[in-house]
Each structure stands twice: as C-alpha cells, then as structure tokens.
Design a protein around this motif. Structure first.
Motif, short mmCIF file in Angstrom:
data_model
loop_
_atom_site.label_atom_id
_atom_site.label_comp_id
_atom_site.label_asym_id
_atom_site.label_seq_id
_atom_site.Cartn_x
_atom_site.Cartn_y
_atom_site.Cartn_z
N VAL A 190 -5.60 -0.42 5.45
CA VAL A 190 -4.76 -1.52 5.01
C VAL A 190 -4.66 -2.61 6.09
CG1 VAL A 190 -3.43 -0.08 3.45
CG2 VAL A 190 -2.60 -0.42 5.77
N PHE B 93 -6.61 4.26 -1.35
CA PHE B 93 -5.26 4.14 -1.93
C PHE B 93 -4.53 2.89 -1.44
CE2 PHE B 93 -0.66 5.17 -1.79
CZ PHE B 93 -0.44 5.23 -3.14
N LYS C 125 -6.42 14.25 -3.37
CA LYS C 125 -7.45 13.49 -4.09
C LYS C 125 -8.73 13.52 -3.28
CE LYS C 125 -4.53 10.68 -6.70
NZ LYS C 125 -3.77 9.54 -6.99
N PRO D 133 -3.10 14.47 3.90
CA PRO D 133 -3.96 13.78 2.93
C PRO D 133 -3.37 13.92 1.53
CG PRO D 133 -4.94 15.85 3.57
CD PRO D 133 -3.75 15.64 4.46
N PHE D 134 -3.69 12.96 0.68
CA PHE D 134 -3.28 13.07 -0.71
C PHE D 134 -4.20 14.08 -1.40
CE2 PHE D 134 -2.37 8.39 0.10
CZ PHE D 134 -1.05 8.65 0.43
N VAL E 278 9.16 -2.56 2.65
CA VAL E 278 7.87 -2.17 2.10
C VAL E 278 6.76 -3.00 2.74
CG1 VAL E 278 6.48 -2.16 0.00
CG2 VAL E 278 8.85 -1.34 -0.07
N ARG F 66 -7.10 6.15 6.65
CA ARG F 66 -6.28 5.66 5.56
C ARG F 66 -5.32 4.58 6.07
NH1 ARG F 66 -2.94 10.48 3.03
NH2 ARG F 66 -1.37 9.91 4.55
N ALA F 67 -4.78 4.82 7.27
CA ALA F 67 -3.86 3.84 7.85
C ALA F 67 -4.60 2.57 8.23
CB ALA F 67 -3.14 4.43 9.06
N ILE G 238 -3.31 -0.26 -3.83
CA ILE G 238 -1.93 -0.63 -4.18
C ILE G 238 -1.57 -2.00 -3.62
CG2 ILE G 238 -0.99 1.70 -4.49
CD1 ILE G 238 0.21 1.36 -1.66
N LEU G 239 -2.19 -2.38 -2.51
CA LEU G 239 -1.89 -3.69 -1.95
C LEU G 239 -2.76 -4.77 -2.56
CD1 LEU G 239 -1.45 -2.73 1.80
CD2 LEU G 239 0.28 -2.90 0.02
N ARG H 209 5.87 -1.97 6.31
CA ARG H 209 5.02 -0.79 6.46
C ARG H 209 3.56 -1.09 6.15
NH1 ARG H 209 8.98 1.71 2.86
NH2 ARG H 209 10.88 1.77 4.10
N THR H 210 3.28 -2.21 5.51
CA THR H 210 1.87 -2.56 5.34
C THR H 210 1.28 -3.08 6.64
OG1 THR H 210 2.28 -4.85 4.72
CG2 THR H 210 2.31 -3.24 2.94
#
Ligand SMILES: Nc1ncnc2c1ncn2[C@@H]1O[C@H](COP(=O)(O)OP(=O)(O)OP(=O)(O)O)[C@@H](O)[C@H]1O
Ligand SMILES: [Mg+2]
Lengths: 318, 294
Positions: B197, B142, B134, B131-132, B116, B193-194, B146-147, B119-120
C-alpha cells in the motif's frame, strides 16, 4: 469452529443438554484423575447411564425408520411425488402440493434468515459495543428466544402475521415468516460463533492496511467465517423443514389439490401433510403417511450430512 | 519526503488544499509545511487504558528513513506506544492517547484526521505472522484493492514481494494458500502486504519473536534494505537485534507510581543505538542492556 463442541456449547443448549455436558465432563475428570475410588465408581455408573440413554435413543430411531420403511413400502415410488392429495381416491393421493408448499415456505425462510440472521450476527459481533446495556439486553434475549417452544411462534404468527398488523392471511408467506422467526435465533447464534472463531489478528491485519471496519469484516472476517455461517444456516433450514406445530396454526393444514403460490391460497407442507394423512382412518392414507415419513427422514439426513461435511471440510485451525 | 503519495490518502473535506505527499495528506491546517527530518515528534504523550495510565509523558523524535528500536521490560508500554503511532489504539475500547503525536508536524489526533487514512500511510507488522486465509497473491493484493490504488495489480504484487525478498521463493505458487508457508515466509509476506500500500512508515511489533534464527536474519536484512525507503520503528526483546539493525534506540521501563500504586511505562532515555549499548547515560539502561535486569 475448531472443535466439535462449537455448536453444542453455545447454540440453544437446553437444560438437559447442559446437564449431560456437565456430567460428561465430570466423568472424564474422574477417569483421568488418579485415586479416589468413590469418584471413579460414580463415574462408571454415570457412563453406564449415558450409554443406556444413547442406546435407547438409537434404538428408537432405528425402530422408527424400519417401521416407516415397512409401512410405507407399497407407496415408495414416483407417484408419491407427483400425485396431488385426495381423500376420495386415497390410493392415488400423493405429496406433490405439499412438497411444492415446503419448497415455497423454505425458500422464503432462506431469503429471510440469511440477510437478517447473518446481518444481526455481524452487527452484534463486530460493531456493537458489548458494554452497552441495550446490546446486552438484545444478546440475552436472542439466547432466550432460541429456547422458546415452537408452538409459541405459531401463536405469534397467527396473531401478528396471519391476522393483526400484517394480516397476510393463511398463505405460504405467513408460514415462511413464522418459521423464519423461529429459527432466526439459531442462525444468529451459530453465525456469531463462526465470526468469533476468526482470530482478531485477521481484523487487525486488515485494519492496519487502512481497511475500514466494514471492509475488514466483509472482505476478510466474513469469508473466513463463511463455512461456519453456512453450516448454521443449513441446520436452521433443516429444523424449519421438519417443523409442523407452528405451521398448523398459520394455515398449512388444508388439503390443497392445486399447486400453491406464495401470497394467496392455501398451502401445506410435508410434515403437516403427513399429519393430515396420519390422522385419517383409511389404510391407504396410513401407508401414504409412512411413505411421507421416509421422504422426510431421507431429506433431513441428507441436509444434516451436508452440514457436517461442510463443517469438517472447511474446519480451520488458526 | 520519500515519495509523493497520492493526494487521496486523506479524505478531509477541504479537497481544495493541494495535497502533495503524505505531509499534506495529513495536514489539517493549510498547505504542506516545511519538511522536517523527523517523521514523528512526540511531546508528553500519555496513553490510558480506562483509568490505568500505561505510558506516561513520553517525548521523543523518530527520524526519517532510520530504524528506531523500542526496548524495555515486558509491560513497559512499548506496544502501546507503537500502536498509538498509527492509531491502532483507537480500536481498543477505553484506550486514550493524550499529548502531541506529530507526524511530519501534523497532530495525528487532530479533529480532522481519519484514523483509517492514517493507517494507509503508517503500516504495521505484528508479532505473530497473521496472513489472511487466502492465496499469497490475494494477501499482497488486498491493500491495493481496498484502497483502489491505480496501476497494474500483478506488477504491484510482484514488486512488493521482491522488495520483501520473497519473490523467488513464491513466484511459482502465488495462488497457493498463504497458510502453507513457513512462519518466516509468512512474516515476510506480511511485510510485503504492508509495503504494497506504499506506506511512509512501517511499525513492527516484535516481528521476529516467533521466528527461527535463519528467518530472523532474513527479516533483519530486509529491514536494513527497507530503511532506504521507509521509516521503521521496531519493538524488540532481542538486544542483539536492536544492536544489529537499529540506528536509534529508546529504552523504556516500568515505574511504580507513588500515588496510584499502579505500574506505568516511562521513557528512560533515547540515543543512538551504539551509545545506548556501549555508553548509556542512565544506570537502569546499563543494567538492562547488560542483562542485569529485566
Ligand atoms: N488492550 C489492553 N487493555 C488494557 N490494558 C492493556 C491493554 N494492552 C496492554 N495493556 C496494559 O498496558 C501496559 C503496557 O502493555 P504493552 O503491551 O504496551 O507492553 P509491552 O511493553 O509491549 O510488553 P511486552 O514486551 O510484553 O509486549 C501493560 O500493563 C498492559 O497490561
Ligand atoms: Mg508488546
């Protein structure tokens, strides 16, 4: 969720439904294919039989609604909801305690089936390894349970919840538990269907950002599946509201003249109260039973409409 | 080291290790090693799906802040190898990676490495824009959410969208659902999005195959812009694209294994892109890039 057959194809499809679906498919294929007259004729005959069946069913429902309206008309007023049951003064009897009983029982059902049903669906769909024999066994049995007659759950409730290990007695909580067990498979199957309809690219997209599986499920997959899950829950609740048979076994038969509570004292519900009134000879009580049927029908049609509305409103093509 | 990513990127138990940057973050044995110019070093990497050997004995280096392209015929294991770089293969039942995948010198499949966390640091963009369901804003936010990344979320969203060359197109409709965007915009949103993070590497699996030429051009320009800050690995079926954007190209092909009669992906050669296209060492490469095969 992306098509109308979403539910019917998976959720508790009894034998007759499956036969009908198969027949319908054959007819469609026959009509679409060219040539082969014999097949076409057979197809047309089958369509006629299906239409006949549909008409009969619709007529029966229409007749029932009409009868209930006419027979119950004299009592379709506010006192129907506010008066308590009475055999001595049948013209003053009402459904107050039964409606409250239904609210209690169904409230309990909702509290039980949402976490249990959705939780089980999430586990089976997102976490469980489908190749694991134990999970396959659970999976298969949930599908089987969805087809078990409701009276069997009544007996189960009587033996294990009212008496036996739980020994709750004839209380509303026992009714809730029994009905929750009855509709749980439906909730699980519908929720799984809704989760499965969320494309795996949503999961991959979340995980590729460093989300844990739980974060991907709780923050993306479940919200995306929410309308489907909600529809499943509503349909299950509608079924639970209409159930009388299992409740008769777990205590909802009394003529309760006081407002019920959850863990003590007798209780009754709308359908069981209708049953109690209907089996008595007095004309006033017959009228009352018919009025109760109208209330039930209106309630269930409303609930199912909400479910259908939600499904169409939030339906998504991925 | 491109930038100091915060130390909590990897939650190894020994928090005592001073974590300075991604190298240390993923380093399982002690303090950060000397910085290598290679982001990835692969030694004899094999990937199995169950009993099937999908990728055999791949050894290659992926340099820092460059664009490396994987090309080759369908089924030669490009996606498989790409997914093994950020442990997305872990999610496929039966998938197994053996050999060494070193990320800044750290074995990514070491016992203390949490996939996990990997992947961050190593992000991924998929073939089909995903896309989500949303809002545009929530899509970009997102990851940071989450992070639990520190900083102003609005600023992070804006800078990610700017770096993905999308800000001007969407700044007035951040609250709109991302599904209302064009395919090309969706793909750039996925890149934004990528980026949000703050990864070190971005893996892209045929990111333009679902896009029209104009959108493709935009994404390619974006890649060239992003390579200043990120190491990029891209899988593509488009020879022109590989030639246009990549610095290095690895050509894979499918070899029929004699013993098992199964088809397995192997690396034919890897070189600077201009050599692969103008002066390949292997005949199979020459045939492929000139369109005689594949
Ligand atoms: N999830 C999986 N389970 C089993 N086998 C798989 C899986 N994914 C890929 N494979 C197999 O591994 C081999 C390599 O597949 P991969 O998708 O990596 O090829 P690719 O080079 O990316 O092809 P394409 O150019 O078509 O995307 C193929 O033989 C494929 O059938
Ligand atoms: Mg691929």
């Amino acid at each position: 969720m992306s098509d109308d057959s979403g539910y019917s194809s998976r959720v508790a499809m009894p034998m007759r439904t499956r036969t009908a679906v198969g027949g319908a498919r054959e007819v469609t294929e026959a009509l679409l294919s060219s040539g082969d007259r014999k097949k076409k004729v057979r197809g047309i005959i089958f369509v006629s039989i299906l239409l006949l069946g549909l008409t009969t069913a619709l007529l029966a429902i229409a007749a029932m609604i009409t009868w209930a309206f006419i027979a119950g008309w004299p009592r379709l007023d506010l006192s129907l909801f506010t008066n308590v049951p009475s055999v001595v003064l049948p013209e003053n009897a009402g459904y107050r305690t039964a409606i409250l009983g239904t609210l209690y029982v169904i409230g309990g059902v909702i509290l039980l089936i949402v976490p249990l049903g959705v939780g089980a669906a999430i586990y089976l769909e997102e976490f469980a390894n489908p190749r694991n024999p134990f999970n396959r066994f659970v999976d298969l049995n949930i599908q089987n349970l969805a087809g078990v007659p409701s009276i069997v759950f009544g007996i189960l409730g009587l033996a294990f919840i009212v008496r036996g290990p739980l020994s709750l007695g004839f209380v509303a909580a026992a009714g809730s538990l029994t009905l929750a067990l009855l509709v749980l498979p439906t909730v699980i199957l519908a929720s799984r269907e809704a989760l499965r309809a969320v494309p795996s690219s949503i999961r991959d997209g979340s995980l590729a950002l460093g989300a844990t599986v739980w974060q991907a499920v709780s923050k993306q997959v479940l919200p995306a599946a929410f309308p489907g899950v909600l529809t499943g829950v509503i349909l299950a609740v509608a079924r639970a509201i209409g159930e009388a048979a299992p409740l008769l076994l777990v205590g909802a038969v009394t003529f309760v003249t006081f407002d019920p509570s959850f863990f003590e004292g007798g209780y009754s519900t709308l359908p069981t109260m209708i049953y109690s009134y209907a089996k008595r000879p007095q004309d006033e009580l017959q009228t009352l039973a018919a009025a109760g049927v109208v209330v039930m029908l209106v309630l269930l049609i409303l609930i199912n409409s909400v479910a259908i509305y939600l499904r169409n409103r939030f339906e998504r093509t991925w | 080291m491109p930038k100091a990513t915060t130390g909590d990127v990897v939650s190894t138990e020994d928090q005592a290790v001073p974590t300075v940057g991604v190298t240390a973050a993923l380093n399982e044995d002690g303090p950060a090693r000397e910085q290598t110019v290679n982001t990835f070093e692969l030694h004899k990497v094999n990937v199995h799906y169950g009993d099937m050997l999908a990728v055999k004995d791949v050894s290659l280096d992926i340099p820092h802040n460059q664009i490396t392209a994987f090309i080759g015929p369908s089924g030669c294991g490009k996606s498989t190898l790409l997914r093994s770089l950020n442990r997305m293969n872990d999610l496929i039942p039966g998938a197994r990676v053996s050999g060494d995948v070193l990320y800044h010198g750290v074995n990514m499949y070491g016992p203390k490495i949490d996939p996990v966390q990997v992947r961050t640091v190593i992000g991924m963009v998929f073939q089909k824009p995903n896309p989500f369901p949303k809002s545009i804003y929530d899509n970009v936010a997102f990851g940071p959410r989450i992070l639990k990344m520190k900083g102003n979320l609005d600023d992070m969203v804006e800078s990610s969208l700017r770096r993905a060359a999308l800000w001007d197109e969407v700044k007035d409709r951040l609250k709109d659902n991302a599904f209302g965007m064009s395919g090309g915009q969706q793909q750039r949103l996925c890149i934004a999005r990528a980026i949000a993070v703050q990864p070190d590497v971005i893996l892209m699996d045929e990111p333009c195959s679902a896009l029209d030429p104009v959108s493709t051009g935009k994404v390619e320009d974006l890649m060239l812009e992003l390579k200043k800050e990120y190491t990029i690995v891209i899988v593509t079926h488009n020879m022109q694209q590989a030639a246009r954007v990549s610095d290095l190209t690895a050509f894979f092909t499918v070899a029929a294994m004699d013993q098992t009669n199964s088809r397995t992906g192997v690396l034919v050669e890897m070189d600077e892109t201009r050599n692969i296209f103008s002066n390949p060492k292997d005949e199979r490469t020459a045939n492929y890039v000139t369109g005689k095969f594949g």
